[in-house]
Design an enzyme around this catalytic site. Structure first.
Site: not given
Ligand SMILES: Cc1ncc(C[n+]2csc(CCOP(=O)(O)OP(=O)(O)O)c2C)c(N)n1
Ligand SMILES: [Mg+2]
Lengths: 410, 337
Positions: B60, B129
């Protein structure tokens, strides 16, 4: 000015999108057993290529081969298989429970079961994991009661977290499982702090940090690497590359670096890539890293190459951004099937025993679910108290919260 | 006119501006190919290409930091933070940089930037959220802060924000994305297709920043609200039978003080409501302004209804959310005071 051609803006794209034919030909998969196993005190400089290969133990025929084989006994292997099967059955039931409205949200591990279950067995009692929401296998492999996990998922009257947290955001100090935050990457650097504290205190415990491929883009990931590198913190830095971050393919976070493991090289941190769907390889590499941490050799970064076979969460539908059959085309296979085949080849397992184990595992998950549901689900039955909103924010409730609690009528 | 959800209205606003102004670029996590987890940017990449609508790495601070660079260059970035709860890594860039480029460079550099983020609770999103961090932005000199309460405003305010020469934060109440929500979580959900404010005009129009709107004229008490709480206030007025004048602030900075003062001088009573936590919330600012400007017209203390001063719980969502019952109680107490 020699070159005045217009500049171009580059945005990485996955090989295939919905409608296309899945193609993983760009994922180079070395033969099982072909990657060297250096001594734990090898100079980081001398093992740079481990960040660009994939350590694998189980070959196509289900044999365990090469220098990374042999870190687990027969009993440990069958237990590992059972943990993975339990996690999968647990996921299936909780996914369904969410669909039935018994909870608001769920996140499954489908295809990634080997990573957390095998890793747990390379740690010792007292070591601390700083997990993401996709490492429930750490709890299952450590014997944390499934009922308590479900109580948390259902936010019911026995929820150990008193209804305060989103489902799957477990916490258990006793089981070396740090309270999960919904904010990505924040805990990756906290894990380094925990490890530094252990070293400052001349303790023997080590820490393990967890992060997804997508979240390595966060600044906190890089903060963690610089602190771990500078203070040689006794930590294992785990990157679970399951190819996707919600709808975003791993190339957006990886950029031009080739692999996620390569991120560690600039920090002088030994960095390895491992077949995340190979229970034996995950365990062997984790054990190698744990030994390094415990011997004051400092941090290790491990990238687990795996695939998120399911949706990101119950709020997600992956068919909108990747071919439906992509998961079948994933070249590293299914971790449960691969370990099962290996155990059969080893002569300690059979299709029949597997079927039987599947039924037993499902029975135990269903029994746990029955018990948990007896304590309530999100919208019916026993609930945590409204007082739990106000309690436990501070050790001692300040007057303004006491007033608000009164206003709330509790 | 076909009615639109707030999501469709926002998408339409982005579409209109991308069409009109080549400088407008849109990006954020999952924003490109997929079109955002709430689908506010769906179809924009297909229409305008990857150079103008694309996926960002999960960072972000990087999203806002690069957007500041683009804005300073002369583009009009409109970026999305997936949930307001995830804006904190970008807080440094927003509060120390975006807000000050113009001031510290004496106008040499400016920052025409829009940052959109879904805000508020009501979806069982738990503590990460559901947050309403508007006061963390209104406290920062140099930022403008917008909170729409319906599709018509969401589009018009978005267009105004994109055309604004300074950085604007838009907090979009996610519980309003698909329909008006008055806090009665146990009743069937209604959709914007059944609400007149779902009637979003086509093409370009602007809802100016800094202009509040009286949603319900009344004589007995003034209610100051924004976002989801506008609908809660309307329900509370209806249910208590109190002739409340409900003002939808729409923009928190700059604030339409005139509309507020005129109303409170007329009614002599005021209730301030928001979903965000109480202490040091934006309501404290509103109460102070009312006190400073209307003291001699007040017949009762100005009341506040807000979220409790705790993180947003998961299971106890409806005991946390300041719904129509709590707002109604404050209305009655203010009338009886
Ligand atoms: C600081 C922050 N930004 C955005 C999100 C929203 N978000 C939740 S999970 C996710 C994707 C994460 O992907 P990855 O790190 O590859 O983990 P995976 O879900 O594939 O295990 C996002 C963008 C969040 N939870 N926290
Ligand atoms: Mg991922």
């Amino acid at each position: 000015m020699a070159n005045s051609a217009p500049l171009k803006f580059h945005v990485p794209e996955p090989e295939v999108r919905p409608g296309g034919t899945p193609d993983f030909s760009n994922v180079v998969i070395p033969e099982a057993g072909s990657v060297e196993r250096p001594p734990v005190d090898a100079e980081p400089e001398s093992i740079r290529k481990l960040a660009f290969s994939i350590i694998r133990v189980l070959n196509r025929d289900g044999e365990a081969v090469g220098p990374w084989a042999g870190s687990l006994t027969d009993e440990e292997l069958t237990a590992g298989l059972r943990h993975m099967m339990t996690l999968r059955a647990f996921d299936a039931r909780m996914q369904m429970a969410q669909r039935q409205g018994k909870t608001s949200f769920y996140m499954q591990h489908l295809g990634e079961e080997a990573v957390s279950t095998a890793f747990r067995k390379a740690l010792a009692k007292g070591d601390m994991n700083f997990p993401t929401y996709r490492q429930a296998g750490l709890l299952i492999a450590d014997g944390y009661p499934m009922v308590d996990m479900m109580n948390q998922i259902f936010s019911n009257e026995r929820d150990p977290l008193r209804g305060r947290q989103l489902p799957v955001m477990y916490s258990s100090r006793e089981h070396g499982f740090f309270t999960i935050s919904g904010n990505l990457a924040t805990q990756f650097v906290q894990a380094v702090g925990w490890a530094m504290a252990s070293a400052i205190s001349k303790d023997t415990r080590i820490a393990a940090a967890w992060i997804g491929d997508g979240s390595t883009a966060e600044s906190d990931f890089h903060s963690a690497l610089v602190f771990a590198s500078t203070y040689k913190a006794p930590i294992i830095l785990n990157v679970v590359n399951n190819q996707w971050a919600i709808s975003t393919f791993q190339g957006i976070a990886r950029g031009g670096s080739g692999t996620f493991a390569a991120r560690g090289i600039g920090f002088g941190i030994p960095s390895l890539r491992v077949d995340g769907n190979d229970f034996l390889a995950v365990h062997a590499v984790a054990k190698w890293a744990a030994e390094r941490a415990r011997s004051n050799l400092g941090p290790t970064l491990i990238e687990y190459v795996t695939y998120r076979a399911g949706a990101h969460s119950t709020s997600d539908d992956p068919s909108a951004y990747r071919p439906k059959t992509e998961s079948d085309a994933w070249p590293l296979g299914d971790p449960i099937l691969r370990l099962k085949n290996h155990l059969i080849l080893r002569g300690i397992w059979s299709d029949e025993r597997h079927k039987q184990a599947e039924a037993e595992v499902m029975d135990s998950v269903i029994a746990a679910q029955k018990e948990a549901e007896g304590h309530g689900t999100l919208h019916s039955g026993g609930k945590p108290s409204v007082r739990d909103i106000f309690e436990g924010l501070y050790e001692e409730m300040p007057p303004h919260l006491r007033r608000q609690r009164q206003q709330a009528g509790v | 006119m076909p009615r639109k959800t707030m999501i469709e209205a926002i998408r339409d606003g982005l579409d209109v501006m991308m069409e009109r102004d080549k400088r407008v670029v849109v990006y954020g996590e999952d924003v490109g190919y997929f079109g955002g987890v709430f689908r506010c940017t769906a179809g924009l990449q297909a229409k305008y290409g990857k150079e103008r609508c694309f996926d960002a790495p999960i960072n972000e601070s990087g999203i806002v930091g690069t957007a500041i660079g683009m804005a300073a260059y002369g583009l009009r970035p409109c970026v999305e933070i997936q949930f307001a709860d995830y804006m904190y890594p970008a807080y440094d860039q927003l509060t120390q940089e975006a807000s000050r480029l113009r001031y510290r460079s004496a106008g040499d550099f400016t920052c025409p930037l829009v940052v959109r983020m879904p805000t508020g609770g009501g979806i069982f999103g738990g503590q990460t959220h559901s947050q309403s961090p508007e006061a963390l932005f209104t406290h920062v000199a140099g930022l403008k802060v917008v909170v729409p309460s319906n599709p018509v405003d969401a589009k018009g305010l978005l267009i105004a924000a994109i055309e604004d020469p300074d950085p604007v934060i838009i907090l979009e109440p996610k519980r309003l994305y698909n329909g008006p929500f008055d806090g009665h979580h146990d009743r069937p959900v209604t959709s914007w297709s059944k609400h007149e404010l779902g009637e979003v005009p086509d093409g370009h129009y602007v809802v100016p920043l800094g202009k509040a709107l009286i949603r319900r004229p009344g004589a007995a008490v003034t209610v100051l609200a924004y976002g989801t709480m506008v609908h809660v206030a309307l329900a509370a007025a209806e249910e208590t039978g109190i002739d409340a004048e409900v003002i939808d602030l729409r923009t928190l900075v700059p604030l339409d003080l005139d509309t507020i003062v005129e109303s409170v001088k007329k009614t002599g009573r005021c209730v301030v409501i928001h979903e965000a936590t109480m202490t040091s919330g934006y309501g404290a600012e509103l109460v102070t302004l009312v006190q400073e400007n209307c003291f001699y017209h007040l017949e009762a203390p100005v009341a506040r209804v807000a979220g409790w001063d705790t993180p947003y719980p998961h299971a106890q969502e409806w005991d946390y959310f300041p719904g129509p019952a709590r707002v109604g109680r404050a209305l009655i107490e203010t009338m009886e005071a």
